[in-house]
Design a protein around this motif. Structure first.
Motif, PDB file in Angstrom:
ATOM      1  N   VAL A 116     -18.409 -67.546 -42.238  1.00 47.71           N
ATOM      2  CA  VAL A 116     -18.210 -68.023 -40.863  1.00 47.71           C
ATOM      3  C   VAL A 116     -18.768 -69.441 -40.725  1.00 47.71           C
ATOM      4  O   VAL A 116     -18.136 -70.323 -40.135  1.00 47.71           O
ATOM      5  CB  VAL A 116     -18.847 -67.061 -39.847  1.00 47.71           C
ATOM      6  CG1 VAL A 116     -18.900 -67.688 -38.467  1.00 47.71           C
ATOM      7  CG2 VAL A 116     -18.081 -65.742 -39.808  1.00 47.71           C
ATOM      8  N   ARG A 117     -19.969 -69.700 -41.288  1.00 47.16           N
ATOM      9  CA  ARG A 117     -20.544 -71.053 -41.228  1.00 47.16           C
ATOM     10  C   ARG A 117     -19.639 -72.064 -41.928  1.00 47.16           C
ATOM     11  O   ARG A 117     -19.405 -73.165 -41.433  1.00 47.16           O
ATOM     12  CB  ARG A 117     -21.933 -71.067 -41.866  1.00 47.16           C
ATOM     13  CG  ARG A 117     -23.017 -70.453 -41.012  1.00 47.16           C
ATOM     14  CD  ARG A 117     -24.403 -70.757 -41.572  1.00 47.16           C
ATOM     15  NE  ARG A 117     -24.609 -70.206 -42.896  1.00 47.16           N
ATOM     16  CZ  ARG A 117     -25.081 -68.981 -43.157  1.00 47.16           C
ATOM     17  NH1 ARG A 117     -25.383 -68.181 -42.164  1.00 47.16           N
ATOM     18  NH2 ARG A 117     -25.250 -68.578 -44.406  1.00 47.16           N
ATOM     19  N   ARG A 118     -19.098 -71.682 -43.083  1.00 50.15           N
ATOM     20  CA  ARG A 118     -18.221 -72.567 -43.838  1.00 50.15           C
ATOM     21  C   ARG A 118     -16.939 -72.842 -43.058  1.00 50.15           C
ATOM     22  O   ARG A 118     -16.490 -73.983 -42.962  1.00 50.15           O
ATOM     23  CB  ARG A 118     -17.883 -71.945 -45.196  1.00 50.15           C
ATOM     24  CG  ARG A 118     -16.947 -72.801 -46.040  1.00 50.15           C
ATOM     25  CD  ARG A 118     -16.597 -72.139 -47.356  1.00 50.15           C
ATOM     26  NE  ARG A 118     -16.177 -70.756 -47.237  1.00 50.15           N
ATOM     27  CZ  ARG A 118     -14.956 -70.342 -46.863  1.00 50.15           C
ATOM     28  NH1 ARG A 118     -14.049 -71.225 -46.545  1.00 50.15           N
ATOM     29  NH2 ARG A 118     -14.659 -69.060 -46.788  1.00 50.15           N
ATOM     30  N   LEU A 119     -16.357 -71.807 -42.462  1.00 53.17           N
ATOM     31  CA  LEU A 119     -15.123 -71.994 -41.688  1.00 53.17           C
ATOM     32  C   LEU A 119     -15.363 -72.863 -40.463  1.00 53.17           C
ATOM     33  O   LEU A 119     -14.528 -73.710 -40.122  1.00 53.17           O
ATOM     34  CB  LEU A 119     -14.549 -70.638 -41.285  1.00 53.17           C
ATOM     35  CG  LEU A 119     -13.954 -69.817 -42.430  1.00 53.17           C
ATOM     36  CD1 LEU A 119     -13.626 -68.400 -41.946  1.00 53.17           C
ATOM     37  CD2 LEU A 119     -12.731 -70.493 -42.991  1.00 53.17           C
ATOM     38  N   LYS A 120     -16.489 -72.691 -39.797  1.00 56.06           N
ATOM     39  CA  LYS A 120     -16.807 -73.525 -38.633  1.00 56.06           C
ATOM     40  C   LYS A 120     -16.944 -74.988 -39.036  1.00 56.06           C
ATOM     41  O   LYS A 120     -16.493 -75.881 -38.337  1.00 56.06           O
ATOM     42  CB  LYS A 120     -18.095 -73.054 -37.967  1.00 56.06           C
ATOM     43  CG  LYS A 120     -17.932 -71.837 -37.101  1.00 56.06           C
ATOM     44  CD  LYS A 120     -19.238 -71.504 -36.421  1.00 56.06           C
ATOM     45  CE  LYS A 120     -19.102 -70.301 -35.524  1.00 56.06           C
ATOM     46  NZ  LYS A 120     -20.373 -69.949 -34.889  1.00 56.06           N
ATOM     47  N   ALA A 121     -17.584 -75.213 -40.186  1.00 60.72           N
ATOM     48  CA  ALA A 121     -17.767 -76.594 -40.646  1.00 60.72           C
ATOM     49  C   ALA A 121     -16.438 -77.249 -40.983  1.00 60.72           C
ATOM     50  O   ALA A 121     -16.260 -78.447 -40.785  1.00 60.72           O
ATOM     51  CB  ALA A 121     -18.686 -76.619 -41.870  1.00 60.72           C
ATOM     52  N   ASN A 122     -15.476 -76.499 -41.472  1.00 57.37           N
ATOM     53  CA  ASN A 122     -14.181 -77.058 -41.860  1.00 57.37           C
ATOM     54  C   ASN A 122     -13.141 -76.982 -40.760  1.00 57.37           C
ATOM     55  O   ASN A 122     -12.071 -77.547 -40.889  1.00 57.37           O
ATOM     56  CB  ASN A 122     -13.643 -76.347 -43.102  1.00 57.37           C
ATOM     57  CG  ASN A 122     -14.439 -76.694 -44.342  1.00 57.37           C
ATOM     58  OD1 ASN A 122     -15.005 -77.769 -44.428  1.00 57.37           O
ATOM     59  ND2 ASN A 122     -14.497 -75.785 -45.288  1.00 57.37           N
ATOM     60  N   ALA A 123     -13.430 -76.318 -39.655  1.00 54.97           N
ATOM     61  CA  ALA A 123     -12.443 -76.111 -38.600  1.00 54.97           C
ATOM     62  C   ALA A 123     -12.319 -77.297 -37.661  1.00 54.97           C
ATOM     63  O   ALA A 123     -11.341 -77.423 -36.951  1.00 54.97           O
ATOM     64  CB  ALA A 123     -12.782 -74.861 -37.793  1.00 54.97           C
TER      65      ALA A 123
END
Length: 197
Positions: free
Chosen positions: A29-36
């Motif tokens: 989730v943290r990774r997706l938020k950073a790339n979103a």
């Protein structure tokens, strides 16, 4: 940063394998938020090694600090040679876009100096600010299709009213004549210099 795994003998409300899955999901989730949320005109970059665990590789923090700013700094914040480079770029924009596209023949009511770039105080900072706004507001990717209208209303018109007014920085400049020295103000006490003496 993931929490330390519990010891084997801890009384867990969930099984150990499920706890690890939950931590993995949190990292995803943290990774997706950073790339979103990429910046304007950018696409999400590749996932950094170790990003799924919330841990950056050694040296990654230094790379982030060394990155160039996304937007150019205001010209008054620059020192030579960066100031000189930015001024040359500003001259290209003013002479290539602003003068031929907007500035008609100077008159007593709408003055313009052909040596405007020698008016360091009051002219260079205003025109640089106008150019920065132009760069942002003429790109549909960042401002949509109303950006140019906003640029004219909020930036160009007020800037030109100040620069070209009969009492503005070009007040001593007439067609074919350039005067700057008589308009420079005398030394004004500065709060900065008063505090240091």
């Amino acid at each position: 940063m993931p929490a330390d795994p519990p010891a084997e003998d801890d009384d867990l409300p969930v099984p150990r394998l499920m706890w690890e899955d939950i931590e993995d999901l949190k990292a995803d989730v943290r990774r997706l938020k950073a790339n979103a949320s990429p910046g304007p005109g950018e696409s999400p970059g590749p996932v950094e090694p170790g990003a799924a665990d919330g841990v950056l590789e050694s040296g990654d923090e230094g790379d982030q600090e060394d990155e160039e700013p996304q937007y150019p700094p205001f010209i008054l914040l620059l020192d030579p040679p960066a100031y000189d480079d930015e001024k040359r770029a500003l001259i290209e924009w003013v002479e290539g876009v602003l003068v031929p596209g907007y500035l008609s023949e100077p008159s007593a009511e709408a003055r313009w100096c052909h040596l405007w770039f020698e008016h360091e105080k009051g002219v260079i900072p205003r025109l640089h600010a106008l150019w920065l706004a132009w760069q942002e507001l003429t790109d549909p990717a960042t401002c949509g299709y109303t950006g140019p209208s906003v640029w004219h209303r909020d930036h160009y018109d007020p800037c030109m009213r100040e620069l070209r007014a009969s009492h503005g920085p070009f007040q001593g400049c007439t067609k074919g004549e350039h005067q700057i020295a008589h308009r420079m103000p005398g030394t004004v006490p500065s709060a900065w210099s008063l505090g240091s003496t």
